[in-house]
Motif scaffolding. Structure first.
Motif, PDB file in Angstrom:
ATOM      1  N   ALA A  14      31.743   4.256  37.587  1.00 43.10           N
ATOM      2  CA  ALA A  14      30.368   4.699  37.346  1.00 43.10           C
ATOM      3  C   ALA A  14      30.344   5.872  36.362  1.00 43.10           C
ATOM      4  CB  ALA A  14      29.714   5.096  38.658  1.00 43.10           C
ATOM      5  N   GLU A  15      31.324   6.769  36.478  1.00 39.91           N
ATOM      6  CA  GLU A  15      31.387   7.919  35.578  1.00 39.91           C
ATOM      7  C   GLU A  15      31.605   7.456  34.135  1.00 39.91           C
ATOM      8  OE1 GLU A  15      33.818  12.161  35.258  1.00 39.91           O
ATOM      9  OE2 GLU A  15      33.977  10.935  37.076  1.00 39.91           O
ATOM     10  N   GLU A  16      32.471   6.453  33.966  1.00 40.72           N
ATOM     11  CA  GLU A  16      32.722   5.917  32.626  1.00 40.72           C
ATOM     12  C   GLU A  16      31.464   5.256  32.062  1.00 40.72           C
ATOM     13  OE1 GLU A  16      35.995   3.239  32.789  1.00 40.72           O
ATOM     14  OE2 GLU A  16      37.443   4.756  33.418  1.00 40.72           O
TER      15      GLU A  16
ATOM     16  N   MET B  98      26.608  12.724  37.254  1.00 38.69           N
ATOM     17  CA  MET B  98      25.791  11.578  37.648  1.00 38.69           C
ATOM     18  C   MET B  98      24.312  11.926  37.773  1.00 38.69           C
ATOM     19  SD  MET B  98      27.678   8.835  38.131  1.00 38.69           S
ATOM     20  CE  MET B  98      28.483   9.353  36.612  1.00 38.69           C
ATOM     21  N   ASN B  99      23.911  13.079  37.275  1.00 41.20           N
ATOM     22  CA  ASN B  99      22.534  13.554  37.437  1.00 41.20           C
ATOM     23  C   ASN B  99      21.518  12.463  37.076  1.00 41.20           C
ATOM     24  OD1 ASN B  99      20.860  15.875  38.100  1.00 41.20           O
ATOM     25  ND2 ASN B  99      20.150  15.744  35.984  1.00 41.20           N
ATOM     26  N   GLY B 100      20.592  12.217  38.006  1.00 41.72           N
ATOM     27  CA  GLY B 100      19.554  11.210  37.781  1.00 41.72           C
ATOM     28  C   GLY B 100      19.877   9.836  38.316  1.00 41.72           C
TER      29      GLY B 100
ATOM     30  N   TYR C  95      21.340  11.760  42.633  1.00 46.30           N
ATOM     31  CA  TYR C  95      22.110  12.935  42.257  1.00 46.30           C
ATOM     32  C   TYR C  95      21.212  13.875  41.459  1.00 46.30           C
ATOM     33  CZ  TYR C  95      26.455  10.632  43.647  1.00 46.30           C
ATOM     34  OH  TYR C  95      27.450  10.034  44.375  1.00 46.30           O
ATOM     35  N   GLN C  96      21.079  15.098  41.967  1.00 42.05           N
ATOM     36  CA  GLN C  96      20.306  16.108  41.253  1.00 42.05           C
ATOM     37  C   GLN C  96      20.800  17.502  41.642  1.00 42.05           C
ATOM     38  OE1 GLN C  96      16.441  14.704  42.782  1.00 42.05           O
ATOM     39  NE2 GLN C  96      16.201  16.696  43.799  1.00 42.05           N
ATOM     40  N   ASP C  97      20.894  18.353  40.659  1.00 40.25           N
ATOM     41  CA  ASP C  97      21.355  19.731  40.869  1.00 40.25           C
ATOM     42  C   ASP C  97      22.701  19.782  41.585  1.00 40.25           C
ATOM     43  OD1 ASP C  97      18.948  20.631  39.733  1.00 40.25           O
ATOM     44  OD2 ASP C  97      17.931  20.505  41.677  1.00 40.25           O
ATOM     45  N   GLY C  98      23.593  18.860  41.203  1.00 45.02           N
ATOM     46  CA  GLY C  98      24.944  18.882  41.754  1.00 45.02           C
ATOM     47  C   GLY C  98      25.064  18.388  43.178  1.00 45.02           C
TER      48      GLY C  98
END
Length: 571
Positions: free
Chosen positions: A442-444, A477-479, A561-564
């Motif tokens: 997912a990060e990629e 992954m924010n958002g 995912y928001q604000d870490g």
């Protein structure tokens, strides 16, 4: 004299035959008698009519067969083939033109073009249509109304449709469809609706209100349905009761005397079995209901079923392993008189009386994702799946639900490399994508999308959510939104803290614990799940309901995912 009399009688008998032979050569003038079949229902398959078309010699008959085939192709959900066949039509007589107008209206309805439906139907004189043609007229109206979101308008049209149906099978199908429309209608709309002086509509509204008011008390619901039938004896839904509700008329509440729990409690799978058992026992709490434990690691499931029957056990929870679920399913005759809630799904689940399939399947999450994206206003989702068996299963599950929601296929794409995914959304003005990916994958993918289409809206399965994910991962992954079990919303609860401690905070084990707790909940509401359409239980693994073949569906909780951090969002 008697001879002359006999000759006169012979001529009288012969004249109709001679006349019919003479008229047979003038079919274009008077219209072939076969064309009259367009005024009746088409009961054969499109293949049958296409074969007849190839055999037909008469030009008018050929057009009639094309119309019959085009009509049935729509029922077979082959809209494009129906349109293509209509494009091959030659010169039509008035009866054939009328039938083509009805077919055109039905195609326009399937496409959701309500204006075209109205224009075509308004061109017809309803009083000159046969009952069969009138039923098709109102069916086009009903489908157009449904496509535009006017479920009550669709029901009103189906009431008119019912008035013109004579075939019992078609009437039952129409009743079942009317009921499904009402079930899908917001209760606020139902409560504010007027019967408009129509006893039929009034009956339907009373029925759906009785259902909505008693859905959580099945015994009361059963009585309310029987009362409704007595109050509306002449209603079409009383004589041909909706199939979905028939089992409720004699509903019996779940009443267990003993439960058998089938789990792998020794050997390689023991950690899975003991974790599920822990959740099951904690949910059982202080209940005195006897539970007999069977270890599937050292006894075959066939032997366990025999032992359970000998012990008088009428309800089984398990088995867990897929191959054991298949064994139970394939030997369904051995289960007579026993309720079974499996703890896994299987590739091809069969509808077996008194058996439901429950598991933490990624297919459930795909269906929940389709629901979520539809509610969010997404209309052209891209489903990016790995090119493997899991990806095929999940992609298919998403597409099935998307077809139910939108009437169209989702854009399901398969990748071998994560770098391929950005190409799937190229050219999209509002890209929205669903992933089943590990945290690293997912990060990629998120990194690639941020470079190529930074406005992409990303949805993911619970596979993205792992205990090892830290603040850095959450920030990257924010958002991104992902589905997971509701239990993870309860991180501050004593129960959550206890299980996190006993499992080392391993999310996969915590999901299994929640699954065990929900298994206790469901086996104690087994009849309700199986027999009450729309019955739902709020569990730790999702909002639970019984789908086709009694596959337990889980509507998931969504996080973002928001604000870490991963934060639960309103569904």
């Amino acid at each position: 004299m008697s001879i002359l009399l006999q000759g006169s009688r012979f001529k009288k008998r012969l004249m109709p035959i001679l006349l019919s032979v003479a008229l047979a050569g003038c079919s274009n003038l008077f219209g072939s008698s076969f064309t009259e079949t367009l005024q009746r229902d088409a009961n054969a398959s499109s293949e049958f009519y296409m074969n007849k078309l190839e055999q037909a010699q008469d030009a008018e008959d050929k057009q009639t067969y094309k119309l019959l085939a085009a009509r049935v192709l729509i029922d077979e959900n082959k809209i494009a083939q129906s349109e293509a066949l209509l494009g091959e039509l030659g010169e039509l007589n008035d009866k054939q033109k009328l039938d083509k107008t009805l077919i055109d209206a039905r195609i326009a309805a399937a496409k959701g073009d309500s204006n075209q439906v109205t224009m075509l139907l308004n061109s017809l004189d309803l009083s000159k249509l046969s009952p069969s043609q009138k039923s098709r007229y109102f069916e086009a109206q009903a489908i157009a109304a449904e496509k535009s979101g006017d479920n009550l308008g669709a029901v009103k049209a189906r009431i008119r449709m019912d008035e013109n149906l004579t075939d019992v099978q078609r009437r039952q199908a129409n009743v079942d469809k009317s009921w499904s429309l009402l079930r899908a209608t917001n209760s606020g709309v139902i409560n504010n609706a007027s019967d408009e002086g129509s006893p039929a509509l009034g009956g339907w509204l009373t029925l759906i209100k009785a259902y909505n008011d008693n859905i959580n008390q099945p015994m009361q619901l059963s009585q309310a349905l029987q009362n409704w039938k007595a109050a509306y004896p002449n209603h079409s839904a009383a004589t041909l009761f909706p199939k979905e509700l028939q089992s409720l008329l004699n509903f019996q509440q779940t009443n267990l005397a003993q439960i058998g729990l089938l789990l792998p409690l020794s050997g390689d799978g023991s950690i899975l079995g003991t974790t599920i058992q822990s959740g099951f026992n904690d949910a059982k709490g202080s209940s005195t209901l006897p539970v007999q434990i069977f270890d599937t690691s050292n006894t075959t499931v066939d032997e366990i079923v025999a032992q359970a029957k000998a012990a008088g056990i009428k309800a089984l929870v398990g088995p867990l392993l897929k191959q054991n679920v298949d064994t139970v399913m394939n030997n369904a005759a051995n289960l007579q008189g026993i309720d079974v809630l499996t703890l896994n799904t299987t590739q091809n689940p069969r509808a077996i009386n008194q058996m439901c399939y429950y598991g933490l399947a990624p297919e459930d999450e795909a269906q929940s994702a389709a629901n979520k994206m539809w509610q969010d206003g997404v209309r052209n989702p891209v489903v990016a799946m790995p090119q493997n068996e899991l990806g095929q299963r999940v992609g298919n599950a998403f597409n099935v639900r998307w077809q139910q929601l939108s009437g169209n296929d989702a854009n399901v794409r398969y990748y071998n490399l994560t770098a391929d995914v950005p190409y799937f959304v190229q050219g999209s003005s509002a890209p929205a994508i669903y992933l089943i990916a590990s945290p690293s994958e997912a990060e990629e993918i998120k990194g690639y999308l941020d470079q190529s289409t930074p406005n992409s809206k990303i949805y993911a399965s619970s596979r993205i959510n792992a205990a090892a994910n830290g603040e850095e991962f959450a920030s990257k992954m924010n958002g991104v939104q992902f589905s997971d079990i509701p239990f993870f919303k309860q991180a501050d609860s004593a129960q959550y803290q206890k299980i996190a401690s006993s499992t080392g905070g391993e999310y996969q084990l915590m999901r299994l614990y929640a699954m065990g707790a929900d298994a206790w909940l469901m086996i104690n509401h087994f009849n309700e799940l199986r027999q009450v359409p729309g019955y739902r239980l709020s569990g730790l693994t999702g909002v639970l309901s019984a789908g086709p073949n009694c596959n337990i569906e889980r509507d998931m909780t969504w996080f973002q995912y928001q604000d870490g951090k991963a934060v639960a969002i309103a569904n």
